[in-house]
Structures are given as structure tokens and as C-alpha cells.
Design a protein around this motif. Structure first.
Motif, short mmCIF file in Angstrom:
data_model
loop_
_atom_site.label_atom_id
_atom_site.label_comp_id
_atom_site.label_asym_id
_atom_site.label_seq_id
_atom_site.Cartn_x
_atom_site.Cartn_y
_atom_site.Cartn_z
N GLY B 72 19.78 -18.27 93.84
CA GLY B 72 20.72 -17.14 94.84
C GLY B 72 20.83 -17.61 96.11
O GLY B 72 19.90 -18.12 96.73
N VAL B 73 22.07 -17.63 96.39
CA VAL B 73 22.31 -17.84 98.07
C VAL B 73 22.82 -16.46 98.72
O VAL B 73 23.83 -15.91 98.28
CB VAL B 73 23.21 -18.94 98.09
N VAL B 74 22.42 -16.34 99.91
CA VAL B 74 22.55 -15.16 100.74
C VAL B 74 22.96 -15.77 102.25
O VAL B 74 22.15 -16.22 102.75
CB VAL B 74 21.57 -14.11 100.88
N VAL B 75 24.32 -15.49 102.50
CA VAL B 75 24.80 -16.00 103.66
C VAL B 75 25.43 -14.95 104.28
O VAL B 75 25.81 -13.88 103.84
CB VAL B 75 25.79 -17.29 103.67
N GLY B 76 25.58 -15.09 105.63
CA GLY B 76 26.23 -13.98 106.42
C GLY B 76 27.61 -13.75 106.08
O GLY B 76 28.07 -12.59 105.99
N ASP B 77 28.41 -14.77 106.03
CA ASP B 77 29.71 -14.61 105.96
C ASP B 77 30.47 -15.99 105.20
O ASP B 77 30.71 -16.82 106.09
CB ASP B 77 30.47 -14.00 107.10
N ILE B 78 30.77 -16.04 104.08
CA ILE B 78 31.41 -17.29 103.24
C ILE B 78 32.53 -17.63 104.09
O ILE B 78 32.97 -18.78 103.84
CB ILE B 78 31.37 -17.01 101.77
N GLU B 79 33.28 -16.53 104.72
CA GLU B 79 34.56 -16.84 105.14
C GLU B 79 34.31 -17.78 106.31
O GLU B 79 35.12 -18.70 106.76
CB GLU B 79 35.35 -15.49 105.69
N PHE B 82 31.32 -22.44 109.10
CA PHE B 82 29.81 -22.73 109.04
C PHE B 82 29.26 -22.71 107.75
O PHE B 82 28.76 -23.51 106.89
CB PHE B 82 29.06 -22.13 110.09
N PHE B 83 29.17 -21.45 107.00
CA PHE B 83 28.63 -21.07 105.85
C PHE B 83 29.32 -21.96 104.74
O PHE B 83 28.72 -22.17 103.66
CB PHE B 83 28.63 -19.73 105.70
N SER B 84 30.68 -22.02 104.71
CA SER B 84 31.47 -22.52 103.73
C SER B 84 31.05 -23.89 103.38
O SER B 84 30.80 -24.46 102.46
CB SER B 84 32.94 -22.12 103.60
N LEU B 85 30.87 -24.69 104.54
CA LEU B 85 30.47 -26.04 104.48
C LEU B 85 29.20 -26.11 104.07
O LEU B 85 28.89 -27.05 103.20
CB LEU B 85 30.59 -26.70 105.89
N LEU B 317 22.73 -29.33 106.10
CA LEU B 317 21.83 -28.25 106.44
C LEU B 317 21.66 -27.47 105.05
O LEU B 317 20.87 -27.45 104.30
CB LEU B 317 22.56 -27.18 107.21
N GLY B 318 22.79 -27.24 104.34
CA GLY B 318 22.97 -26.65 103.06
C GLY B 318 22.25 -27.54 101.99
O GLY B 318 21.58 -27.06 101.04
N GLU B 319 22.75 -28.82 102.05
CA GLU B 319 22.28 -30.01 101.26
C GLU B 319 20.71 -29.93 101.05
O GLU B 319 20.06 -30.13 100.16
CB GLU B 319 22.91 -31.30 101.46
N THR B 320 20.12 -30.21 102.21
CA THR B 320 18.85 -30.30 102.43
C THR B 320 17.76 -28.94 101.81
O THR B 320 17.15 -29.00 101.24
CB THR B 320 18.38 -30.45 103.84
#
Lengths: 356, 356
Positions: B72-79, B82-85, B317-320
Motif C-alpha cells: 500500500g502506498v499513501v502519498v499526499g497528491d499523485i498529481e 514529485f509524488f508521481s515520479l 527516493l521511491g525506488e529506495t
DNA sequence: TCTCATTTTGAGACCGGTCTCATATTAAAA
DNA sequence: TTTTAATATGAGACCGGTCTCAAAATGAGA
């Protein structure tokens, strides 16, 4: 290596039932919120659940109900602002409707997409939203639909498939900007897309498997033909799959003797790269080259000059697709609908008369 | 309204077993790829499965194995790019490792985040990657970790939580650009972030719940103090949650008598808006105002002038984070690690000496 | 107070896999 | 050929919920 996870023994309805001194069925009724229970028992069970910190297991629930409460989404590349914005539309609607979203990137690869669909189907998603990499190759999609899983196509339709789809009127948009460019005296107009063909060359629109892009190219070529411009097929460039590829292609075309006086970029990522190459080559937009890009990415208004774009209702594309899917999931058995959202050309300053 | 879906009677191991003339257990062995089976029986079962078009039910499998194969991934805003990357980094690793990703947007709202975690836990995700909205309020995260679900914090750490986290060295980056600005003679430097406080005003770093941003502000204020600049707390502006809010705030600060000579934008979306406001106000960057933005969004290099940014290794960041999580899922019980990725200031042309 | 309808509750099957354990088969060793 | 070990297979419990159906409790009406 694959050690079993801790598997903390989670508390189940049976545990709660025991603690509350009722049967498993009764406890399940209050915990699951169905059937009828007396107030006293309800309170007892609720208290027991709280005391034990009961956490429902959706998996088990899905097992019997047959509904997983999730929808699967397959997009080309979540990193692309087009998809991330559409995704936002999807997740917003999904959450509202009580669904959770499983996201898989296909990387615009048909095989990966097939695998994705298989995975999603195995996970028993309730429905699917897919942005198919190839419209011609839809066996796996048809199968999904046949398996009783509602499917909505996003941004890319397919005449071969009788399912819901939400697209933008790409063809119309492409026709509009092509006319405008031609009216400004442009004759050497290039179209650049990330879609690729086996030999990286374009011959006819049927080479393009991505419906939205094919429709744009058809519009582009159609208007050119009307205007008496022939052989424009050679001006359609494919394979701008990464910024590096794009860079190479654009540099090549801008350094050729018959270089284009206008470029239509099929998405904002490509448009950005065109912009960069012009800088690098010392070409001026719009004096040396006119640029029009699909997708009104936020940055397009702050460049110098700001770039003329085709604004697509991207968020609404996702939103609408999700709404359509949710309706199906709620039992709408009407025949497949094909929603076409309007686009709009935002005139800024990257387009001018063709240089003499 | 809520009609039951078609529920096409899917074929089960039992069906395949019957068709192949073996027991359910045996069929399950070959279909599930475990245990030992004779070649003859394997072929028979495989053939039967193919004939019946057997599709495994991951849900049922998860039921017994206790592993759902999802994170499960919870991010602020996929739009937000920063988060989409970062999401792209996560999905790439997840897919490679055989996991599928469930995405939930928190909208940077702590309550929504709690609900998201609860949902995810109920769906029995194997692990979680969360970019917590508030670092102070981590009860739900602690609970998740305690429930035996590995958790990795993305971009925002928390001293209160003993879990894996991957962050960028924001503080260091902020210190660097602040020093640079001060060296160029800037004294009125504003910091602008989307993070908000109850009364929309900033007093002390502890008002900021988003760790990454707090660290940046601490770095900013620290360097200012070193340089003898006091009361810079008043120059920290919060609540730039939407482009509209940002527009209002920036317009306000740039029209005040003691207007800043430099602005540090906490993310590229804000940086873009600052750029737009300058345009609208007829202010020149960098002559009238120096601008530094966090996040090396792709467009930042094509504006006029191109903007100086803090490049964060967002994909990594995401990868790690995903790699860390997958390791945990594979039974790594080492103590929590705190990975800090280096940032880099990319000097472009939006920073100049302070106007006199 | 007794009957009948209505509401509550409990027992247990079921969803579709996995997995344990006992039994049957086969191969190898004596 | 007999004993022993190894390998294949089957029966059935189990995961944690839902749901059917029948029994029990409750309440209204006679």
C-alpha cells in the motif's frame, strides 16, 4: 531466505464472538453491519471488538461476497503528468465510491499490459480502467470484459471493442491546429509522437496503435491533404519514447535542409524537449519555428514565449472513466457508451507566420 | 440498486481436478506450483486447466498464505510531479519483486491518511509506504507497524517512529541555498511552503508537521541566525496549498513595502506560481527577485531565466523506499534504517545579487 | 393464558485456495 | 523376493469472513 512473516495472530469474528458470549454468526452480523441484531447484543459485540482491537479482514470478506472493492488501473506511465492527473481524477472518484485503486504501469508495452491485466484479474478487481498501449491487440481486454469484469478505456478507444470509453476529440483538435498553421503559411509541418513502429518509421496511420494519437495524425494528414499538401506522411515522426530519443529526433529534423517550420508535439514531455533543442540550436520560437503541443501542462504558460497548446480535460478524462466504471459496478447494464470530451486550443505565443 | 454482479462462475481447482481425474489436492499442487507431482499427472492437470481456461484466484490464495502480494502506498497528491515520479520508482521496484501497488491519496490530510491506512490494513497489504502528512501524529503508523506490517516512510521521517525511512538531506540543501543568497547580499529572503498551520501563520519550526519541510526551514532559519539575520520567522509563509492560495500569498508579499528580494519555493508547483506572479507584476527575475525552488522539475530549465533548483533524487527516493520494504518482506529483521539521499543545487540563472 | 407472527440467534455450509497428514505407489537396497 | 526408503496422491481441515436455514425468544392479539 523467504522467511514467513510474523503473521501476528489477528483477532477474528470468532474471537470477538467468544468474548461477547454470542455465536460467530451474530458477531459477524454486527461487525459486518448486516442482518438484524438486538441492541443489547450489538453493544456487547461492539465492546468486545473494541477491547480486542478487532480489525476486519477484507480479503476474507471479498472471498465470499465476490466483490473486492478495488478497481485496477493500467496506464502507460504514471510519471507522465498526463497520466498522473488522470489518475488523480480516478482516485478521487474511486475513493468517494468506496473503492480502492490498484495501479500498474504498462510502460506502453503490450506484453506488460497483458501481464498486468492477468494479475489484476487474478486479484479479482471489481473493474478495470485501461489505457491500452495497442488498440489493435485487444484479446486480453475482450477476455477481461467477458470474464464479467467491467472495463473502461481511458483516452484511447477501440472500434474493435464494445466497452465504455472516454476519449478526447483529438482528431478535431489536430485538424484545428493544422489548419491554423497552414493558414499562417506553414508547409513543412512535422508531427512528433512517442508512439513507435517496429522500424521506427511512419507510413500510414494504421501503423499507429495508440488510438488517440492515430486520430490526431489522421486529422493532421487529412487537413494537409485538403490543403493540397502531399507526402506529409514523411513529416510524421515516431519513437520519441524518452527525452533522449526526442532530443535526437528533433535535432535531426531541425538540422536537415528541408527543416520543418512548425512542429506539433503529441504531449507536453515532447513539447518540452522540442523547446530545449531549439534553445540548444539557437533557434527562435516562433520566428524560426512554430510549436504547438498537446496537453496544457502547467509550465507551458511561463516559458518565453509561452506555448500554444491543445488543452485536454485530463482530470475529467480520469474522473469520467471512473464514474462510468462505478456505474457499471452498481449494476448499470446499458449498452457501452463512448464519451468524447471537448478539447480547446489555447493560443499563446509559440505560433507565428512561417518564415520566408 | 446494488444488483449483484454477473459473477461468472469461475472455474476452480476442484473443477480442474475433476476434469483431470485427480484429487483437488493434487490439482492444487500443480496449479499452485508447490509440492511434488509426477510428470504424467502434471501434464493432465495442465491440459485440463487450459481446456477449462482456469484463472487462479489470488484472493483465495492470500486467504491461506497470509500474503497478499500487494503493498500500500499513501502519498499526499499523485498529481504532484514529485509524488508521481517517486511513485514510478516504487512501482518499478514492486513489479520487479512481484508485488502490486495499491495507491491512496491522502490530500495531505491526517484524517484521510488514517482512513487510508485502515483500509490498506483491512485489505491485508503486505507492507506500506507512507509519506505522512503530519509527523507528530503517528499513532496510526505505529499501529500498522505493530500489526506486523512493515512500514517505510517516504520523504518524511519521524523521530518518534522506529521504522525504515528514506529522506533527502533537505536541511543541508536549505542551508546551502540560504548561505548563497545571503552571500549575494539578500537580507529579505522569504520561504514559501504548502504546509499549513491552524492559523495560517508561522512562528516556529515545530508548527510544521511535515518533516522534510521542517528540516528545510530549520536550515534556513539557522543560517539566517548565524548571519545575524533575526526575526526571519516572519518571512516564512505557509498555506500555499493550491495555485490560487500561492498566487494570493506571493502577490501579497511582493506588493508589501518590505518585499523580499529572494524567495525559496518549497516545491516546483509553488516555484511555478511565483514565476507567474512575477510575470503578472512585471517584476524581473533575477533582477528584482531571486528565485530558488526545491525539486528539479523538468520545465525549470526552459524558462527565461531558467530557475536555480535543489535537485532531489525523487525517483530514487521511491525506488529506495520500495527496496527497503521488499527486503523487510523477505524477512530482513535488522533494525530500522534511515537512508538520507544527497541533494544537489543546480545553479541556473534565477539567482543574482540583491537589488540595492 | 395461549396462539401466531415477528424478530433474534445459532449451527454449519460455503467461497477457493493451501497445507498437513496418512495412505498408496514406486524405486532402491538387501 | 522381501524390506526399506522415497515419492505421489488423496482426504479433509483451515483461513476469516458471509449467508442460509431452522430453532428460540419475544410480543401482540384473542
Amino acid at each position: 531466505m523467504d522467511q514467513s512473516p510474523p503473521r501476528s495472530p489477528s483477532v477474528t469474528v470468532a474471537d470477538v464472538a467468544r468474548k461477547a458470549g454470542v455465536s460467530k454468526a451474530t458477531a459477524a452480523r454486527v461487525l459486518g453491519g448486516y442482518g438484524t441484531v438486538s441492541d443489547r447484543v450489538r453493544d456487547a459485540v461492539t465492546a468486545a471488538a473494541r477491547a480486542l482491537d478487532y480489525q476486519p479482514n477484507e480479503l476474507a470478506r471479498s472471498m465470499t461476497t465476490g466483490r473486492s472493492g478495488t478497481i485496477g488501473v493500467v496506464v502507460g506511465d504514471i510519471e507522465n503528468p498526463f497520466f498522473s492527473l488522470a489518475m488523480r481524477g480516478i482516485t478521487d472518484v474511486a475513493r468517494q465510491a468506496g473503492f480502492t485503486v490498484v495501479l500498474i504501469n504498462s510502460g506502453e508495452d503490450a506484453e506488460a499490459e497483458k501481464a498486468a491485466i492477468r494479475t489484476l484479474l487474478a486479484k479479482r478487481v471489481d473493474g478495470l480502467i485501461v489505457s491500452p498501449a495497442k488498440e489493435s491487440d485487444v484479446g486480453h481486454l475482450r477476455e477481461a470484459a467477458r470474464a464479467g469484469r467491467p472495463l473502461v478505456l481511458l483516452d484511447r478507444g477501440s472500434e474493435m471493442l464494445d466497452v465504455d470509453m472516454v476519449i478526447a476529440d483529438d482528431r478535431h483538435a489536430a485538424e484545428g491546429i493544422t489548419r491554423r498553421l497552414i493558414a499562417l503559411g506553414h508547409r513543412r509541418i512535422a508531427y512528433l509522437t512517442a508512439c513507435d513502429t517496429p522500424d521506427h518509421r511512419f507510413r500510414t496511420p494504421s501503423d499507429i496503435n495508440t488510438g488517440s494519437v492515430r486520430r490526431r495524425i489522421q486529422g493532421f494528414l487529412g487537413v494537409c491533404r485538403e490543403a493540397g499538401l502531399d507526402g506529409m506522411e514523411d513529416r510524421v515522426h515516431v519513437g520519441a519514447v524518452t527525452p533522449e530519443h526526442t532530443h535526437r529526433i528533433v535535432t535531426g529534423m531541425l538540422q536537415s535542409s528541408q527543416r520543418p517550420t512548425a512542429i506539433i508535439a503529441s504531449d507536453s514531455v515532447i513539447g518540452l524537449e522540442v523547446f530545449k533543442v531549439c534553445r540548444a540550436l539557437g533557434l527562435s520560437i516562433p520566428d524560426d519555428l512554430s510549436l504547438v503541443s498537446f496537453h496544457d501542462a502547467d509550465w507551458t504558460s511561463v516559458t518565453t514565449p509561452p506555448v500554444t497548446v491543445v488543452r485536454q480535460p485530463v482530470y475529467r478524462l480520469g474522473e469520467t472513466a471512473a464514474k462510468l466504471l462505478v456505474e457499471r459496478l452498481n449494476g448499470n447494464h446499458a449498452e457501452a457508451s463512448r464519451v468524447v470530451l471537448q478539447t480547446k486550443v489555447i493560443e499563446r505565443a509559440s505560433v507565428a507566420e512561417a518564415p520566408v
